[in-house]
Motif scaffolding. Structure first.
Motif, short mmCIF file in Angstrom:
data_model
loop_
_atom_site.label_atom_id
_atom_site.label_comp_id
_atom_site.label_asym_id
_atom_site.label_seq_id
_atom_site.Cartn_x
_atom_site.Cartn_y
_atom_site.Cartn_z
N ALA A 23 0.83 -1.21 0.00
CA ALA A 23 0.00 0.00 0.00
C ALA A 23 0.86 1.26 0.00
O ALA A 23 0.55 2.24 -0.69
CB ALA A 23 -0.93 -0.01 1.21
N ILE A 24 1.96 1.24 0.76
CA ILE A 24 2.87 2.38 0.77
C ILE A 24 3.51 2.56 -0.61
O ILE A 24 3.59 3.68 -1.13
CB ILE A 24 3.95 2.18 1.85
N GLY A 25 3.93 1.46 -1.20
CA GLY A 25 4.52 1.53 -2.53
C GLY A 25 3.55 2.08 -3.56
O GLY A 25 3.93 2.87 -4.43
N ALA A 26 2.29 1.67 -3.46
CA ALA A 26 1.28 2.16 -4.40
C ALA A 26 1.11 3.68 -4.27
O ALA A 26 0.96 4.39 -5.28
CB ALA A 26 -0.05 1.45 -4.16
N ARG A 27 1.13 4.18 -3.03
CA ARG A 27 1.02 5.64 -2.83
C ARG A 27 2.22 6.35 -3.45
O ARG A 27 2.07 7.41 -4.07
CB ARG A 27 0.96 5.95 -1.33
N ILE A 28 3.41 5.79 -3.27
CA ILE A 28 4.61 6.43 -3.80
C ILE A 28 4.57 6.44 -5.32
O ILE A 28 4.90 7.45 -5.96
CB ILE A 28 5.87 5.71 -3.28
N ARG A 29 4.14 5.33 -5.94
CA ARG A 29 4.05 5.29 -7.39
C ARG A 29 3.02 6.27 -7.91
O ARG A 29 3.19 6.87 -8.98
CB ARG A 29 3.69 3.87 -7.86
N GLN A 30 1.95 6.46 -7.16
CA GLN A 30 0.86 7.31 -7.61
C GLN A 30 1.19 8.80 -7.50
O GLN A 30 0.95 9.57 -8.43
CB GLN A 30 -0.40 7.00 -6.80
#
Length: 367
Positions: A221-228
Motif C-alpha cells: 500500500a505504501i509503494g502504491a502511494r509512492i508510485r501514484q
C-alpha cells in the motif's frame, strides 16, 4: 501458565472453533478492540515494557526529521505533503523531527501531519506534544488522504502478526495455538502441509520460517502511494539476514522476556522484520537495509552530539555520549536495528544509504 482476561477469551474461541494461527493470536493479543495490548497499554519508556530509540535521545528524531526534510527538497518541495508516522508512541520522534526542521524554508508550511495509531493513551500523549501541528489520527494507513508522501515507521512492522512454519519430512506445516489438557494455551503443529508452502524456501527438516502477511500488504500500500503521487518512506526496525528464515517471535513484559502465550493483551509481542520481503512487496526503488549505527553516523549523529555537549554540563555530556553509544554501537542497537528506504528512485541514493552520502545536508536546527 497464568492467563489474562483476553487469554481466557482466546481459549474459549479455540475451544469452540479449533486451533488458530499465531498470526490470529497476535492480532487478538495486540489489537483486540477492548483488551488488546496496543489498545490500552502505555508500553513505551521506563514504566512500560520497552524503550524505543526516540526515547533514548533527541538526536534520533532530529536526524530522522532532517532526512525527511532533505527528501522533501529532493521531491521538488510539494505542498501539501502528507507527513505520516506509523505507531508514533508518545510523539517524541515526530516532535524532535519537527523541532529540528523548523529552519527549512517552506517545509512546515507544506506539512499535513497524519498519525496512525490505535492506542488512546498514546494518542493523548501525542496530542500534548504535537498540538501545534494539528495532526490527524487514523486507525489504518489506508485512510490517510492521497498525495505526496513522507512516511516514517520506527518499531512498527515488528509488532504486526506473523505466521510461523516448521519443516517436517512431509513438508512445511504451520505452528498453531491450541489448548492443553487443562484448557491453557499451547503451541502445536497443524496436521497437514500448509498452503503457504509456495512462499517458503526449500529447506531441510527441522527448519523454521515466518511470514508477515500484514507487513507485506502494508508495504504494498505504501509503494502504491509512492508510485501514484511520489514520496519516500523510512522504515527502522529489528531485523537481520535470517529474518523470515527463522522463528523470531518474542514476548516482553516489564522489560523482561516471557513466554509468547503468557497473559495476552498485557505482553508486548514482536518479530524480526523481513526487510527484503517489504521491499519486494512495495515494488518501488528501495535502498538498504543498512545497520542503524551506520545510518545514524552517516547522518551526523556524532557531530550532533558534539554540538549538544558544547552547552552541556559534564553529567549531561556523559549522558549524551552514552545515548549515542546505545543507538550506534554494534553490541547495542547499532546492528540489532536496520533501516530501509522506499522511494521514487529518480535521484541518487538518499543520505545514509551510500558510502559517499554527504552528512552536511542533514543538519538539524542547532537550537
Amino acid at each position: 501458565m497464568t492467563n489474562s482476561e483476553l487469554g481466557h477469551l482466546i481459549a474459549q474461541r479455540i475451544a469452540l472453533t479449533g486451533p488458530i494461527s499465531l498470526a490470529d493470536f497476535m492480532a487478538e493479543a495486540m489489537g483486540h478492540p477492548r483488551l488488546g495490548y496496543y489498545r490500552k497499554a502505555t508500553p513505551v519508556g521506563a514504566a512500560g515494557d520497552f524503550t524505543t530509540a526516540p526515547e533514548i535521545s533527541q538526536m534520533f528524531g532530529e536526524l530522522v526529521g532532517a532526512w525527511l526534510a532533505e527528501r522533501w527538497l529532493a521531491m521538488g518541495q510539494p505542498a501539501p505533503v502528507r507527513l505520516v508516522e506509523l505507531g508514533p508512541g508518545r510523539g517524541t520522534l515526530m516532535a524532535d523531527a519537527l523541532r529540528a526542521t523548523r529552519g527549512v524554508p517552506g517545509f512546515h508550511a507544506a506539512i499535513d501531519l497524519h498519525l496512525v495509531d490505535t492506542n488512546e493513551p498514546m494518542r493523548a500523549a501525542q496530542r500534548s506534544v504535537l498540538q501545534g501541528y494539528t495532526p490527524s489520527w487514523h486507525e489504518r494507513f489506508d485512510t490517510v488522504p492521497e498525495g505526496p508522501l513522507l512516511l516514517v515507521a520506527n518499531e512498527f512492522f515488528d509488532a504486526l502478526p506473523v505466521r510461523q512454519f516448521h519443516r517436517t519430512p512431509r513438508g512445511w506445516v504451520e505452528r498453531m495455538v491450541g489448548l492443553d489438557q487443562d484448557g491453557g494455551l499451547r503451541l502445536a503443529l497443524a496436521p497437514g502441509v500448509t498452503p503457504f508452502a509456495r512462499l517458503l524456501p526449500d529447506a531441510d527438516a527441522g527448519a523454521e520460517a515466518e511470514i508477515c502477511e500484514a507487513g507485506r500488504a502494508l508495504a504494498a500500500a505504501i509503494g502504491a502511494r509512492i508510485r501514484q503521487a511520489g514520496g519516500w518512506a523510512l522504515i527502522i526496525d529489528y531485523g537481520g539476514e535470517t529474518a523470515g528464515r527463522a522463528a523470531s517471535l518474542q514476548a516482553v513484559r516489564n522489560h523482561r522476556g516471557t513466554d509468547i502465550l503468557e497473559r495476552p493483551g498485557e505482553t508486548d509481542l514482536s518479530a524480526h522484520v523481513d526487510f527484503r520481503a517489504l521491499a519486494d512487496a512495495a515494488d518501488v526503488s528501495s535502498f538498504g537495509p543498512v545497520d542503524q549505527g551506520s545510518f545514524l553516523q552517516a547522518l551526523g549523529i556524532l557531530q550532533r552530539g558534539e554540538m549538544l555537549k558544547r552547552r552541556a554540563t559534564p553529567q549531561q555530556a556523559r549522558a549524551i555520549d552514552a545515548a549515542s553509544a546505545r543507538l550506534i554501537a554494534p553490541d547495542q542497537m547499532g546492528t540489532l536495528f536496520r533501516v530501509l528506504a522506499l522511494g521514487e528512485g529518480k535521484n541518487a541514493p538518499p543520505a545514509g544509504f551510500a558510502n559517499d552520502s554527504p552528512s552536511s545536508t542533514l543538519r538539524p536546527d542547532a537550537t
